[in-house]
Scaffold this active site. Structure first.
Site, PDB file in Angstrom:
ATOM      1  N   PHE A 143       0.858  -1.194   0.000  1.00  0.00           N
ATOM      2  CA  PHE A 143       0.000   0.000   0.000  1.00  0.00           C
ATOM      3  C   PHE A 143       0.886   1.233   0.000  1.00  0.00           C
ATOM      4  O   PHE A 143       1.644   1.463   0.941  1.00  0.00           O
ATOM      5  CB  PHE A 143      -0.957   0.050   1.197  1.00  0.00           C
ATOM      6  CG  PHE A 143      -1.872   1.243   1.109  1.00  0.00           C
ATOM      7  CD1 PHE A 143      -3.043   1.185   0.363  1.00  0.00           C
ATOM      8  CD2 PHE A 143      -1.530   2.445   1.704  1.00  0.00           C
ATOM      9  CE1 PHE A 143      -3.863   2.301   0.236  1.00  0.00           C
ATOM     10  CE2 PHE A 143      -2.342   3.566   1.576  1.00  0.00           C
ATOM     11  CZ  PHE A 143      -3.513   3.495   0.843  1.00  0.00           C
ATOM     12  N   ASP A 228       9.279   2.958   2.047  1.00  0.00           N
ATOM     13  CA  ASP A 228       8.107   3.744   2.401  1.00  0.00           C
ATOM     14  C   ASP A 228       7.884   3.563   3.897  1.00  0.00           C
ATOM     15  O   ASP A 228       7.353   2.542   4.343  1.00  0.00           O
ATOM     16  CB  ASP A 228       6.899   3.266   1.592  1.00  0.00           C
ATOM     17  CG  ASP A 228       5.622   4.038   1.943  1.00  0.00           C
ATOM     18  OD1 ASP A 228       5.616   4.736   2.958  1.00  0.00           O
ATOM     19  OD2 ASP A 228       4.637   3.910   1.187  1.00  0.00           O
ATOM     20  N   LYS A 257       2.452  11.031   7.196  1.00  0.00           N
ATOM     21  CA  LYS A 257       1.632  10.786   8.385  1.00  0.00           C
ATOM     22  C   LYS A 257       2.130  11.545   9.622  1.00  0.00           C
ATOM     23  O   LYS A 257       1.881  12.724   9.731  1.00  0.00           O
ATOM     24  CB  LYS A 257       1.489   9.285   8.624  1.00  0.00           C
ATOM     25  CG  LYS A 257       0.670   8.637   7.488  1.00  0.00           C
ATOM     26  CD  LYS A 257      -0.039   7.349   7.868  1.00  0.00           C
ATOM     27  CE  LYS A 257      -1.099   7.027   6.832  1.00  0.00           C
ATOM     28  NZ  LYS A 257      -0.762   5.938   5.911  1.00  0.00           N
TER      29      LYS A 257
HETATM   30  C1  LIG Z   1      -0.938   6.071   4.412  1.00  0.00           C
HETATM   31  C2  LIG Z   1       0.138   5.528   3.578  1.00  0.00           C
HETATM   32  C3  LIG Z   1       0.428   6.081   2.315  1.00  0.00           C
HETATM   33  C4  LIG Z   1      -0.392   7.167   1.690  1.00  0.00           C
HETATM   34  O1  LIG Z   1      -0.438   8.343   2.435  1.00  0.00           O
HETATM   35  P1  LIG Z   1      -1.564   9.441   2.129  1.00  0.00           P
HETATM   36  O2  LIG Z   1      -1.176  10.591   3.001  1.00  0.00           O
HETATM   37  O3  LIG Z   1      -2.883   8.826   2.503  1.00  0.00           O
HETATM   38  O4  LIG Z   1      -1.492   9.746   0.676  1.00  0.00           O
HETATM   39  C5  LIG Z   1       1.504   5.569   1.623  1.00  0.00           C
HETATM   40  N1  LIG Z   1       2.248   4.553   2.113  1.00  0.00           N
HETATM   41  C6  LIG Z   1       1.990   3.999   3.314  1.00  0.00           C
HETATM   42  C7  LIG Z   1       2.865   2.894   3.821  1.00  0.00           C
HETATM   43  C8  LIG Z   1       0.918   4.450   4.074  1.00  0.00           C
HETATM   44  O5  LIG Z   1       0.651   3.872   5.253  1.00  0.00           O
END
Ligand SMILES: *Cc1c(COP(=O)(O)O)cnc(C)c1O
Length: 400
Positions: A143, A228, A257
């Site tokens: 994700f 990520d 985040k």
């Molecule tokens: C939440 C998340 C995203 C996307 O972030 P947004 O601010 O919602 O665009 C990307 N990668 C990971 C691992 C996430 O948990």
């Protein structure tokens, strides 16, 4: 404003809002620390913490103060001019991570897109892959956000269905499986993009040594390793960054985040000069990225994280919570797993129903996919609050 009940708010949302989410039937109006209150005044423990965007808890006083102070001075300039906060923010991130350079964005998905653009340009201009033949390898169950390019390499059917045509240039390898990754690599491979623990994918913890192995493979083949850490970063797993567990370092780090301290969208891509410098003025940008308000919040979010030792707290309390959950002998629980305060409970039953029931008992969390309930409370949570949640989780799980 006239008072509206929870059900009236829900009706308004459903009538006028897009139906791209299916929230629990709880309407929140106030938050403080680990606690939130709904419009009827019912109190809940927030065990989701906005998927790790609320690592500092709700309305951390220092972050709120930094934001208000900055709001009273300067909020937005565009990157057409410098502002007197962004440089300090970049330096703070450099001190925290050791990476030479920072590219600020707003949301996580934007930062992922940014990292992919930097990687591709590096692949063609530095590594010398013929234009535009490069590929980037991502993982099954990943994700990384919701843009067209990112969902192009999602392996969740619903995230893609109806949204093609898709961006080419991506390959999928099995998460946690280095042999499968090696099979997918060829001379046109630019980068590997991976989450240290898959959050949305169901709190999937890869085998120990996985990241280190990825590091070796990428070094051998001159491939960029992009982590990520939007969800795992900034204390969540018990270290500042999840990669520290394996004493390795990625080539590129994506944050989001919790970098926004629970108040404002702040994301960033970090990497060293020889990679970041492929970007020239005009190659990439963002109207709001690097604005003074975001940078003031980002600096304070990092300061609070370090000064309040949130990673250590996540480690201690996470071990405790995971241990207590593992002791529960409940038939509907298939597995409990996680690291630090990033915990998933895999169930034999629909997790949504359990989350709804838990909310009635004052504990908020959300399922991911159908059968995993996740527990990712604010990192400021204390032992008493964890015990309070545990009592309710045990009670609700035992009813099923
Ligand atoms: C939440 C998340 C995203 C996307 O972030 P947004 O601010 O919602 O665009 C990307 N990668 C990971 C691992 C996430 O948990």
């Amino acid at each position: 404003m006239e008072f509206l009940s929870s059900s009236e708010h829900i009706d308004l949302n459903e009538k006028y809002g897009a139906r791209n989410y299916a929230p629990l039937p709880v309407v929140l109006e106030k938050g403080e620390g680990v606690w939130v209150w709904d419009v009827e005044g019912r109190k809940y423990l927030d065990m989701l913490a906005c998927y790790s965007a609320l690592n500092h808890g709700h309305r951390h006083p220092r972050i709120i103060k930094a934001m208000i102070d900055q709001m009273n001075k300067l909020t937005l300039t565009s990157r057409a001019f410098h502002n007197d906060v962004s440089g300090r923010f970049f330096k703070r991130l450099h001190e925290l991570t050791g990476f030479d350079k920072v590219l600020p964005m707003n949301t996580g998905a934007e930062a992922v897109e940014t990292a992919l653009k930097i990687a591709r340009k590096w692949g063609y201009h530095v590594k010398g892959i013929p234009k535009y033949e490069g590929n980037i390898i991502v993982m099954d169950g990943n994700f990384h956000g919701r843009t067209i390019t990112i969902i192009s390499f999602s392996t969740v059917a619903q995230y893609r269905d109806g949204f093609g045509p898709f961006t080419p240039g991506f390959r999928i390898a099995r998460y946690g499986d280095v042999d499968d990754l090696e099979e997918k690599i060829d001379d046109s491979t630019i980068a590997v993009l991976v989450e240290p623990i898959q959050g949305e994918g169901g709190v999937i913890v890869p085998p120990e040594g996985y990241l280190k192995k990825l590091r070796e493979i990428c070094d051998e083949r001159n491939i960029l390793l992009i982590l990520d850490e939007i969800q795992t970063g900034l204390g969540r797993t018990g270290k500042i960054f999840a990669y520290e567990w394996e004493k390795m370092r990625p080539d590129m780090l994506i944050l989001g985040k919790a970098l926004g301290g629970g108040v404002y969208p702040v994301s960033a891509v970090l990497t060293d000069s020889e990679i970041m410098d492929v970007l020239k003025p005009g190659d990439h940008g963002s109207t709001f990225g690097g604005n003074p308000l975001a940078c003031a919040v980002g600096i304070t979010a990092i300061d609070v994280l370090i000064e309040e030792k949130l990673p250590d707290k996540a480690k201690e309390n996470g071990e405790y919570l995971l241990g207590e959950l593992k002791k529960l002998n409940i038939p509907v629980v298939k597995e409990v797993r996680g690291k630090g305060l990033m915990i998933g409970i895999e169930l034999e039953v629909d997790a949504r129903k359990i989350c709804e029931k838990l909310a009635e008992h004052g504990v908020l969390t959300k399922e991911t996919h159908e059968r995993v309930m996740r527990l990712t409370p604010p990192l400021i949570i204390n032992r008493n609050e964890i015990d309070w949640a545990l009592e309710r989780i045990e009670k609700v799980l035992k009813e099923f």
